[in-house]
Design an enzyme around this catalytic site. Sequence first.
Site, PDB file in Angstrom:
ATOM      1  N   THR A  84       0.817  -1.212   0.000  1.00 14.98           N
ATOM      2  CA  THR A  84       0.000   0.000   0.000  1.00 14.98           C
ATOM      3  C   THR A  84       0.849   1.259   0.000  1.00 14.98           C
ATOM      4  O   THR A  84       0.471   2.268  -0.604  1.00 14.98           O
ATOM      5  CB  THR A  84      -0.940   0.000   1.226  1.00 14.98           C
ATOM      6  OG1 THR A  84      -1.753  -1.164   1.194  1.00 14.98           O
ATOM      7  CG2 THR A  84      -1.832   1.229   1.237  1.00 14.98           C
ATOM      8  N   THR A 118       1.083  -4.307   4.256  1.00 14.74           N
ATOM      9  CA  THR A 118       0.776  -4.620   5.654  1.00 14.74           C
ATOM     10  C   THR A 118       0.104  -5.972   5.847  1.00 14.74           C
ATOM     11  O   THR A 118       0.141  -6.537   6.946  1.00 14.74           O
ATOM     12  CB  THR A 118      -0.123  -3.539   6.281  1.00 14.74           C
ATOM     13  OG1 THR A 118      -1.337  -3.436   5.531  1.00 14.74           O
ATOM     14  CG2 THR A 118       0.590  -2.188   6.296  1.00 14.74           C
ATOM     15  N   SER A 146       1.408  -7.576  -0.720  1.00 15.68           N
ATOM     16  CA  SER A 146       2.118  -8.511   0.159  1.00 15.68           C
ATOM     17  C   SER A 146       1.484  -9.900   0.207  1.00 15.68           C
ATOM     18  O   SER A 146       2.161 -10.874   0.545  1.00 15.68           O
ATOM     19  CB  SER A 146       2.254  -7.942   1.574  1.00 15.68           C
ATOM     20  OG  SER A 146       0.994  -7.830   2.204  1.00 15.68           O
TER      21      SER A 146
END
Length: 329
Positions: A15, A94, A61
């Site tokens: 992000t 994250t 991720s």
Amino acid sequence: MPSLPGIVLLGTGGTIAATAPGTTTLTDYTVTQGIDSLLTAVPEINALARLRCSQVFNVESHAITNKMLLKLAGRVNKELSDPAVDGVVITHGTDTLEETAYFLNLTIKSRKPVVVVGAMRPGSAISADGPLNLFNAVLLAASKQAQGHGVLVMLNDRISAARYTSKTHSTQLDTFRSPDQGYLGQVHNGKIHIFQTPTTRHTTQSDFDVAGVKSLPWVDIIYDHQDAGVHLYEASIKAGAQGIVIAATGNGSVSTTVKKGARLAARSNVVCVRSSRVGAGVVSESDADDKLRLVSGNSLNPQKARILLMLALGKTRDPKTIQSYFDQY
């Protein structure tokens, strides 16, 4: 005047490197920016360190694979072996940041600071958190105070240990928390405050070395619930998993399904670890562990237990030895 610390900034995506169609759009964004472009939003960062940037990969991720983890660990170890490098900062999504950070915590062979940083809002948002998070991460990596604490996570002004911190909220900025152990410190008004240090083994104390390792043992996570079936254990074992982490109920409770699954796994020399789906607390060792060849996961959540089990299986299949790893790391 002393020279600035040398910090290597490694980009992996996430992000913090994403943009959305509008300034108030906080979801449905895409990774669009390389690591160099992130620095344009934080020109002040150049006063903190001599920066050298490199893009290792550029993905969300949840797309990170074991091969990527091995590549990243090798790259970080190589960078830290350079006397001119004082620390490394890694930008990361994250969603699985805690897994990558913990993997590095177990495989990096240096006391120099390694800081993993991300953002909860894309760079295009009105109140993007990425720029300040990145500034604070470089500030932390450039500080001697950050040495020897293992891999650190820096978001929302909080300094967390990779071993202890996890994502706990889907969207809030303070999503990374350590429910039982607490934060290691904070950045306040541009100054670093370290209050404590992790006591579990990490980095230079770790038994795990992935230099030259091309692949990691396959470990699945199976979530337990009311009226669960044993078919997922059967499928995992048949597919070739070498380990299974059980996201069990409560204190790693051993349900009838878990018992059946553990017995099937033991017959195929597949190691099972009891973790808990509740998100906090220590899973107690049980008298049933020896009978079922189970390992108790300590305070590691299922996703982190998977990381440690993969590395442990690279050294042994003995449940007692693996239990000792979970007790120490």
